[in-house]
Design a protein around this motif. Structure first.
Motif, mmCIF file in Angstrom:
data_model
loop_
_atom_site.group_PDB
_atom_site.id
_atom_site.type_symbol
_atom_site.label_atom_id
_atom_site.label_comp_id
_atom_site.label_asym_id
_atom_site.label_seq_id
_atom_site.Cartn_x
_atom_site.Cartn_y
_atom_site.Cartn_z
ATOM 1 N N MET A 76 0.833 -1.204 0.000
ATOM 2 C CA MET A 76 0.000 0.000 0.000
ATOM 3 C C MET A 76 0.867 1.255 0.000
ATOM 4 S SD MET A 76 -2.923 -1.052 2.789
ATOM 5 C CE MET A 76 -1.755 -1.716 3.965
ATOM 6 N N ALA A 77 0.603 2.152 -0.940
ATOM 7 C CA ALA A 77 1.187 3.490 -0.929
ATOM 8 C C ALA A 77 0.099 4.411 -0.382
ATOM 9 C CB ALA A 77 1.618 3.923 -2.322
ATOM 10 N N ARG A 78 0.363 4.984 0.806
ATOM 11 C CA ARG A 78 -0.670 5.754 1.507
ATOM 12 C C ARG A 78 -0.214 7.173 1.795
ATOM 13 N NH1 ARG A 78 -4.306 3.087 5.815
ATOM 14 N NH2 ARG A 78 -5.576 4.688 4.841
ATOM 15 N N LYS A 79 -1.176 7.989 2.147
ATOM 16 C CA LYS A 79 -0.871 9.343 2.593
ATOM 17 C C LYS A 79 -0.092 9.269 3.905
ATOM 18 C CE LYS A 79 -4.996 11.274 0.476
ATOM 19 N NZ LYS A 79 -4.542 12.213 -0.503
ATOM 20 N N ALA A 80 0.676 10.303 4.186
ATOM 21 C CA ALA A 80 1.543 10.332 5.365
ATOM 22 C C ALA A 80 0.748 10.071 6.649
ATOM 23 C CB ALA A 80 2.253 11.670 5.447
ATOM 24 N N GLY A 81 1.339 9.269 7.521
ATOM 25 C CA GLY A 81 0.769 9.017 8.835
ATOM 26 C C GLY A 81 -0.292 7.930 8.892
ATOM 27 N N LYS A 82 -0.533 7.229 7.805
ATOM 28 C CA LYS A 82 -1.595 6.222 7.768
ATOM 29 C C LYS A 82 -1.082 4.786 7.950
ATOM 30 C CE LYS A 82 -5.012 9.030 6.688
ATOM 31 N NZ LYS A 82 -6.226 9.170 7.451
ATOM 32 N N LEU A 83 0.224 4.570 7.841
ATOM 33 C CA LEU A 83 0.776 3.226 7.939
ATOM 34 C C LEU A 83 1.491 3.028 9.282
ATOM 35 C CD1 LEU A 83 2.315 2.891 4.363
ATOM 36 C CD2 LEU A 83 0.359 1.615 5.264
ATOM 37 N N PRO A 84 1.342 1.856 9.883
ATOM 38 C CA PRO A 84 2.057 1.573 11.132
ATOM 39 C C PRO A 84 3.518 1.199 10.858
ATOM 40 C CG PRO A 84 0.775 -0.339 10.482
ATOM 41 C CD PRO A 84 0.455 0.752 9.498
ATOM 42 N N GLY A 85 4.351 1.312 11.876
ATOM 43 C CA GLY A 85 5.746 0.922 11.762
ATOM 44 C C GLY A 85 6.564 1.962 11.027
ATOM 45 N N GLY A 86 7.784 1.567 10.679
ATOM 46 C CA GLY A 86 8.673 2.466 9.970
ATOM 47 C C GLY A 86 8.218 2.671 8.533
ATOM 48 N N THR A 87 8.355 3.882 8.048
ATOM 49 C CA THR A 87 7.932 4.203 6.677
ATOM 50 C C THR A 87 9.008 4.999 5.949
ATOM 51 O OG1 THR A 87 6.823 6.247 7.370
ATOM 52 C CG2 THR A 87 5.470 4.243 7.274
ATOM 53 N N ILE A 88 8.907 4.955 4.627
ATOM 54 C CA ILE A 88 9.716 5.790 3.744
ATOM 55 C C ILE A 88 8.726 6.693 3.022
ATOM 56 C CG2 ILE A 88 11.292 5.836 1.773
ATOM 57 C CD1 ILE A 88 12.536 4.468 4.158
ATOM 58 N N SER A 89 9.033 7.981 2.954
ATOM 59 C CA SER A 89 8.082 8.912 2.345
ATOM 60 C C SER A 89 8.690 9.638 1.150
ATOM 61 C CB SER A 89 7.598 9.930 3.377
ATOM 62 O OG SER A 89 8.667 10.724 3.816
ATOM 63 N N HIS A 90 7.788 10.181 0.348
ATOM 64 C CA HIS A 90 8.187 11.012 -0.798
ATOM 65 C C HIS A 90 7.165 12.143 -0.906
ATOM 66 C CE1 HIS A 90 10.053 11.966 -4.641
ATOM 67 N NE2 HIS A 90 8.840 12.171 -5.104
ATOM 68 N N SER A 91 7.646 13.367 -0.871
ATOM 69 C CA SER A 91 6.773 14.532 -1.012
ATOM 70 C C SER A 91 6.832 15.027 -2.449
ATOM 71 C CB SER A 91 7.200 15.648 -0.067
ATOM 72 O OG SER A 91 7.035 15.224 1.279
ATOM 73 N N ILE A 103 5.333 4.336 2.001
ATOM 74 C CA ILE A 103 5.209 2.885 2.065
ATOM 75 C C ILE A 103 5.951 2.434 3.317
ATOM 76 C CG2 ILE A 103 4.957 2.482 -0.424
ATOM 77 C CD1 ILE A 103 7.929 1.682 -0.487
ATOM 78 N N GLN A 104 5.659 1.250 3.800
ATOM 79 C CA GLN A 104 6.396 0.720 4.943
ATOM 80 C C GLN A 104 7.827 0.428 4.503
ATOM 81 O OE1 GLN A 104 3.370 -2.229 5.784
ATOM 82 N NE2 GLN A 104 3.038 -1.280 7.796
ATOM 83 N N ASP A 105 8.771 0.685 5.405
ATOM 84 C CA ASP A 105 10.186 0.628 5.030
ATOM 85 C C ASP A 105 10.702 -0.765 4.677
ATOM 86 O OD1 ASP A 105 10.366 -0.446 7.604
ATOM 87 O OD2 ASP A 105 11.483 1.265 8.420
ATOM 88 N N ASP A 106 9.936 -1.801 4.997
ATOM 89 C CA ASP A 106 10.361 -3.165 4.662
ATOM 90 C C ASP A 106 9.471 -3.810 3.597
ATOM 91 O OD1 ASP A 106 8.072 -3.452 6.185
ATOM 92 O OD2 ASP A 106 8.939 -4.899 7.583
ATOM 93 N N ALA A 107 8.657 -3.014 2.923
ATOM 94 C CA ALA A 107 7.660 -3.555 1.997
ATOM 95 C C ALA A 107 8.245 -3.954 0.639
ATOM 96 C CB ALA A 107 6.533 -2.546 1.796
ATOM 97 N N CYS A 134 9.149 4.227 -4.908
ATOM 98 C CA CYS A 134 9.561 2.820 -5.054
ATOM 99 C C CYS A 134 11.018 2.718 -5.488
ATOM 100 C CB CYS A 134 8.644 2.104 -6.043
ATOM 101 S SG CYS A 134 6.967 1.893 -5.415
ATOM 102 N N LYS A 135 11.455 3.617 -6.335
ATOM 103 C CA LYS A 135 12.858 3.624 -6.749
ATOM 104 C C LYS A 135 13.769 4.008 -5.583
ATOM 105 C CE LYS A 135 12.317 4.411 -11.699
ATOM 106 N NZ LYS A 135 12.642 5.291 -12.836
ATOM 107 N N LYS A 136 13.264 4.902 -4.712
ATOM 108 C CA LYS A 136 14.041 5.352 -3.558
ATOM 109 C C LYS A 136 14.439 4.178 -2.663
ATOM 110 C CE LYS A 136 12.666 9.192 -1.460
ATOM 111 N NZ LYS A 136 11.972 10.152 -0.553
ATOM 112 N N VAL A 137 13.591 3.150 -2.578
ATOM 113 C CA VAL A 137 13.882 1.997 -1.730
ATOM 114 C C VAL A 137 14.519 0.847 -2.517
ATOM 115 C CG1 VAL A 137 12.118 2.589 -0.028
ATOM 116 C CG2 VAL A 137 11.530 1.047 -1.920
#
Length: 171
Positions: A76-91, A103-107, A134-137
């Protein structure tokens, strides 16, 4: 089967001058939904993905059943603050402001073949941001897709990955 017959146009939603393409009428028709998912599976399967990424929220409705059908993972690619655990973001910038997706950092693992899906491609801003995320991770974004493309908005021009749509509207 003409899938367009199962998509309802709602004028002036969410604001005046916008014609909203409502996929809920497609989702509620079992035969049409199965045909649409079968056709999408052929499109997406050609990319041989390891994981499908669905963009919040209607993209989840497309990506999750396709991941199950194709035997690959779903992220799941979600809006900021909607996923539990560690996340990676892109603005990213929008026409009037900015937004952030996460997205979650281990997804997604480096080198995994990723296809990103949404229900509709309009201007391409959110899908482009999902590609960058997705490329960032370390994901290898091999394709992107949507049920519907609004070709007159030229959204695919912003994408740094192949794009295919099931149906398109030219105006």
């Amino acid at each position: 089967m003409d899938i367009k017959e199962y998509i309802r146009g709602i004028p002036d939603f969410p604001k005046p001058g916008i014609l909203f393409y409502d996929i809920s009428t497609l989702l509620s028709h079992a035969d049409a939904w199965q045909v649409a998912m079968g056709r999408m599976a052929r499109i997406i399967g050609a990319y041989q993905p390891d994981v499908l990424v669905g963009i919040e929220s209607r993209g989840f409705l497309v990506a999750a059943p396709l991941a199950l059908k194709l035997g690959c993972g779903f992220v799941m690619a979600r809006k900021a603050g909607k996923l539990p655990g560690g996340t990676i973001s892109h603005s990213y910038d929008l026409e009037y402001g900015s937004d952030t997706i996460e997205i979650q950092d281990d997804a997604i693992h480096p080198g995994q073949r990723v296809v990103i899906l949404d229900d509709l491609l309009a201007t391409g801003g959110t899908l482009s941001a999902a590609i960058q995320l997705c490329k960032k991770v370390g994901g290898d974004v091999v394709g992107t897709s949507a049920l519907i493309e609004l070709t007159f908005l030229n959204g695919r021009d912003k994408l740094d990955a192949p794009f295919e749509a099931l149906i398109s509207y030219d105006e």
